[in-house]
Design a protein around this motif. Sequence first.
Motif, PDB file in Angstrom:
ATOM      1  N   PRO A   1       0.813  -1.210   0.000  1.00  0.00           N
ATOM      2  CA  PRO A   1       0.000   0.000   0.000  1.00  0.00           C
ATOM      3  C   PRO A   1       0.851   1.267   0.000  1.00  0.00           C
TER       4      PRO A   1
ATOM      5  N   GLY B   1       2.996   4.139   1.108  1.00  0.00           N
ATOM      6  CA  GLY B   1       3.769   4.338   2.338  1.00  0.00           C
ATOM      7  C   GLY B   1       4.377   3.066   2.892  1.00  0.00           C
TER       8      GLY B   1
ATOM      9  N   THR C   1      11.633   3.445  -0.883  1.00  0.00           N
ATOM     10  CA  THR C   1      12.826   3.401  -0.024  1.00  0.00           C
ATOM     11  C   THR C   1      13.647   2.155  -0.336  1.00  0.00           C
TER      12      THR C   1
ATOM     13  N   THR D   1       6.164   3.698 -11.539  1.00  0.00           N
ATOM     14  CA  THR D   1       5.146   4.378 -12.354  1.00  0.00           C
ATOM     15  C   THR D   1       4.725   5.684 -11.689  1.00  0.00           C
ATOM     16  N   GLY D   2       4.806   5.747 -10.344  1.00  0.00           N
ATOM     17  CA  GLY D   2       4.496   7.008  -9.653  1.00  0.00           C
ATOM     18  C   GLY D   2       5.459   8.107 -10.101  1.00  0.00           C
TER      19      GLY D   2
ATOM     20  N   LEU E   1       4.791   9.122 -13.677  1.00  0.00           N
ATOM     21  CA  LEU E   1       3.580   9.950 -13.802  1.00  0.00           C
ATOM     22  C   LEU E   1       3.821  11.356 -13.245  1.00  0.00           C
TER      23      LEU E   1
ATOM     24  N   GLN F   1      -6.673   8.673  -6.886  1.00  0.00           N
ATOM     25  CA  GLN F   1      -7.191   7.557  -7.689  1.00  0.00           C
ATOM     26  C   GLN F   1      -6.102   7.000  -8.605  1.00  0.00           C
TER      27      GLN F   1
ATOM     28  N   VAL G   1      -4.463   6.080 -12.169  1.00  0.00           N
ATOM     29  CA  VAL G   1      -4.416   6.509 -13.564  1.00  0.00           C
ATOM     30  C   VAL G   1      -4.803   5.303 -14.426  1.00  0.00           C
TER      31      VAL G   1
ATOM     32  N   VAL H   1      -0.411   3.701 -17.932  1.00  0.00           N
ATOM     33  CA  VAL H   1       0.751   3.163 -17.196  1.00  0.00           C
ATOM     34  C   VAL H   1       1.384   1.971 -17.917  1.00  0.00           C
TER      35      VAL H   1
ATOM     36  N   GLY I   1       5.393   0.056  -7.554  1.00  0.00           N
ATOM     37  CA  GLY I   1       4.077   0.681  -7.758  1.00  0.00           C
ATOM     38  C   GLY I   1       3.409   0.222  -9.039  1.00  0.00           C
TER      39      GLY I   1
ATOM     40  N   GLN J   1      -3.138  -4.761 -15.296  1.00  0.00           N
ATOM     41  CA  GLN J   1      -1.714  -4.389 -15.403  1.00  0.00           C
ATOM     42  C   GLN J   1      -0.827  -5.615 -15.178  1.00  0.00           C
TER      43      GLN J   1
ATOM     44  N   ARG K   1       3.599   7.410   8.180  1.00  0.00           N
ATOM     45  CA  ARG K   1       4.685   7.468   7.197  1.00  0.00           C
ATOM     46  C   ARG K   1       4.390   8.490   6.100  1.00  0.00           C
TER      47      ARG K   1
ATOM     48  N   VAL L   1      14.425   9.778  -0.225  1.00  0.00           N
ATOM     49  CA  VAL L   1      13.184   9.861   0.547  1.00  0.00           C
ATOM     50  C   VAL L   1      13.518  10.033   2.036  1.00  0.00           C
TER      51      VAL L   1
ATOM     52  N   LYS M   1      13.491   9.330   9.509  1.00  0.00           N
ATOM     53  CA  LYS M   1      14.690   9.539   8.690  1.00  0.00           C
ATOM     54  C   LYS M   1      14.807  11.006   8.283  1.00  0.00           C
TER      55      LYS M   1
ATOM     56  N   ASP N   1      -0.256  14.684  -3.027  1.00  0.00           N
ATOM     57  CA  ASP N   1      -1.227  13.664  -2.612  1.00  0.00           C
ATOM     58  C   ASP N   1      -0.917  13.085  -1.232  1.00  0.00           C
TER      59      ASP N   1
ATOM     60  N   ARG O   1      -6.415   6.682  -1.675  1.00  0.00           N
ATOM     61  CA  ARG O   1      -5.331   5.802  -2.140  1.00  0.00           C
ATOM     62  C   ARG O   1      -5.428   4.434  -1.469  1.00  0.00           C
TER      63      ARG O   1
HETATM   64  P1  AP5 Z   1       3.245   6.086  -6.085  1.00  0.00           P
HETATM   65  O1  AP5 Z   1       4.217   7.153  -6.294  1.00  0.00           O
HETATM   66  O2  AP5 Z   1       3.537   4.713  -6.552  1.00  0.00           O
HETATM   67  O3  AP5 Z   1       2.823   6.109  -4.568  1.00  0.00           O
HETATM   68  P2  AP5 Z   1       2.292   4.982  -3.555  1.00  0.00           P
HETATM   69  O4  AP5 Z   1       2.107   3.615  -4.074  1.00  0.00           O
HETATM   70  O5  AP5 Z   1       1.116   5.608  -2.954  1.00  0.00           O
HETATM   71  O6  AP5 Z   1       3.486   4.734  -2.683  1.00  0.00           O
HETATM   72  P3  AP5 Z   1       4.304   5.813  -1.990  1.00  0.00           P
HETATM   73  O7  AP5 Z   1       5.335   6.382  -2.910  1.00  0.00           O
HETATM   74  O8  AP5 Z   1       3.372   6.784  -1.327  1.00  0.00           O
HETATM   75  O9  AP5 Z   1       4.964   4.969  -0.820  1.00  0.00           O
HETATM   76  P4  AP5 Z   1       6.167   3.946  -0.815  1.00  0.00           P
HETATM   77  O10 AP5 Z   1       5.635   2.574  -0.574  1.00  0.00           O
HETATM   78  O11 AP5 Z   1       7.092   4.126  -1.975  1.00  0.00           O
HETATM   79  O12 AP5 Z   1       6.849   4.429   0.541  1.00  0.00           O
HETATM   80  P5  AP5 Z   1       8.203   5.241   0.792  1.00  0.00           P
HETATM   81  O13 AP5 Z   1       9.382   4.349   0.528  1.00  0.00           O
HETATM   82  O14 AP5 Z   1       8.179   6.579   0.126  1.00  0.00           O
HETATM   83  O15 AP5 Z   1       1.847   6.481  -6.775  1.00  0.00           O
HETATM   84  C1  AP5 Z   1       1.284   7.775  -6.639  1.00  0.00           C
HETATM   85  C2  AP5 Z   1       0.035   7.884  -7.519  1.00  0.00           C
HETATM   86  O16 AP5 Z   1       0.404   7.687  -8.905  1.00  0.00           O
HETATM   87  C3  AP5 Z   1      -1.058   6.846  -7.266  1.00  0.00           C
HETATM   88  O17 AP5 Z   1      -1.916   7.227  -6.216  1.00  0.00           O
HETATM   89  C4  AP5 Z   1      -1.768   6.848  -8.635  1.00  0.00           C
HETATM   90  O18 AP5 Z   1      -2.579   7.976  -8.804  1.00  0.00           O
HETATM   91  C5  AP5 Z   1      -0.603   6.963  -9.615  1.00  0.00           C
HETATM   92  N1  AP5 Z   1      -0.044   5.669 -10.018  1.00  0.00           N
HETATM   93  C6  AP5 Z   1       1.228   5.219  -9.764  1.00  0.00           C
HETATM   94  N2  AP5 Z   1       1.410   4.003 -10.288  1.00  0.00           N
HETATM   95  C7  AP5 Z   1       0.230   3.662 -10.874  1.00  0.00           C
HETATM   96  C8  AP5 Z   1      -0.210   2.495 -11.562  1.00  0.00           C
HETATM   97  N3  AP5 Z   1       0.601   1.430 -11.740  1.00  0.00           N
HETATM   98  N4  AP5 Z   1      -1.477   2.471 -12.021  1.00  0.00           N
HETATM   99  C9  AP5 Z   1      -2.311   3.543 -11.860  1.00  0.00           C
HETATM  100  N5  AP5 Z   1      -1.960   4.669 -11.211  1.00  0.00           N
HETATM  101  C10 AP5 Z   1      -0.684   4.720 -10.717  1.00  0.00           C
HETATM  102  O19 AP5 Z   1       8.098   5.423   2.382  1.00  0.00           O
HETATM  103  C11 AP5 Z   1       7.111   6.276   2.942  1.00  0.00           C
HETATM  104  C12 AP5 Z   1       7.699   6.992   4.169  1.00  0.00           C
HETATM  105  O20 AP5 Z   1       7.980   6.035   5.187  1.00  0.00           O
HETATM  106  C13 AP5 Z   1       9.033   7.706   3.880  1.00  0.00           C
HETATM  107  O21 AP5 Z   1       9.069   8.924   4.567  1.00  0.00           O
HETATM  108  C14 AP5 Z   1      10.111   6.733   4.421  1.00  0.00           C
HETATM  109  O22 AP5 Z   1      11.259   7.430   4.863  1.00  0.00           O
HETATM  110  C15 AP5 Z   1       9.360   6.037   5.544  1.00  0.00           C
HETATM  111  N6  AP5 Z   1       9.768   4.627   5.681  1.00  0.00           N
HETATM  112  C16 AP5 Z   1       9.975   3.737   4.678  1.00  0.00           C
HETATM  113  N7  AP5 Z   1      10.317   2.535   5.182  1.00  0.00           N
HETATM  114  C17 AP5 Z   1      10.290   2.662   6.538  1.00  0.00           C
HETATM  115  C18 AP5 Z   1      10.548   1.758   7.635  1.00  0.00           C
HETATM  116  N8  AP5 Z   1      10.874   0.477   7.418  1.00  0.00           N
HETATM  117  N9  AP5 Z   1      10.420   2.233   8.892  1.00  0.00           N
HETATM  118  C19 AP5 Z   1      10.085   3.534   9.124  1.00  0.00           C
HETATM  119  N10 AP5 Z   1       9.846   4.443   8.151  1.00  0.00           N
HETATM  120  C20 AP5 Z   1       9.932   4.005   6.861  1.00  0.00           C
END
Ligand code: AP5
Length: 223
Positions: A10, A12, A17, A33-34, A37, A59, A61, A66, A85, A92, A123, A136, A142, A163, A172
């Motif tokens: 999901p 976050g 990372t 893909t994020g 996009l 939502q 895309v 993608v 992602g 897909q 997160r 990140v 961090k 977002d 999301r």
């Molecule tokens: P996208 O950019 O893919 O976002 P997401 O899936 O919502 O995932 P995030 O980037 O928010 O989180 P992440 O899992 O990468 O976590 P992170 O490592 O940053 O997608 C954004 C949007 O684009 C979607 O909503 C949609 O609209 C569109 N989209 C993208 N792909 C698509 C597709 N295939 N089809 C259709 N639409 C699409 O970590 C989060 C935070 O937590 C950071 O601050 C990090 O430092 C911290 N953290 C990470 N790991 C840990 C840990 N182990 N302990 C403590 N803190 C941690």
Amino acid sequence: MTINIILLGPPGAGKGTQARKLVDDRGLVQLSTGDMLRAARSSGTEMGKRVAEVMDRGQLVTDEIVIGLIREKLSEGGNGFIFDGFPRTLAQADALGHLLDETGMVLDAVIEMQVDDQALVRRITGRYTCGNCGEVYHDDTKPTRRAGVCDVCGSTDLRRRADDNEDSLKTRLLEYYKKTSPLIGYYYAKGKLAPVDGLAEMDQVAAQIEGVLPVSSEIATGT
Ligand code: AP5
């Protein structure tokens, strides 16, 4: 050795990372893909504007857009890919299967990053990234060593995503549970699923992921 993996989880969960760590450690190509996009939306084109509206609402895309982005990147070749992602829907996932078959590539593992929803809210609302190199960060877990300066590249362009607010996050999460979580069963049935505890410390999550990947050629040959 070529390795192709999917990071599934999901918003976050820590996909981005861990993907960056795998890029550094294994030289794999991150296909987020994020990120693609977000690049499209900042291009200012009509398509970019439509994408921006959908992303800001939280939502998904359209599959067509993608899948097109991924198809383009796969044709460039590479030493193995991290799909970050993507896929996010069954359509897909099927399309990725066909693309990999066409290019003679094999999917090695689907890393399912398991986290609970409360942790996700913390997160997401604490996250910021470097606009220059993409590193990140998080307010609590961090932070940058020097306030306002990226540890990796020294840039002061630190940003929060449009977002990353509680309203978009609710959508999301709903999108994830409705459309993406069925992929857990899909890849389990294909014998590819490898769950990891995404609530562990970042280094421990990385170690769990390493534990399910094939040993890299560098390690195997000692080079
Ligand atoms: P996208 O950019 O893919 O976002 P997401 O899936 O919502 O995932 P995030 O980037 O928010 O989180 P992440 O899992 O990468 O976590 P992170 O490592 O940053 O997608 C954004 C949007 O684009 C979607 O909503 C949609 O609209 C569109 N989209 C993208 N792909 C698509 C597709 N295939 N089809 C259709 N639409 C699409 O970590 C989060 C935070 O937590 C950071 O601050 C990090 O430092 C911290 N953290 C990470 N790991 C840990 C840990 N182990 N302990 C403590 N803190 C941690």
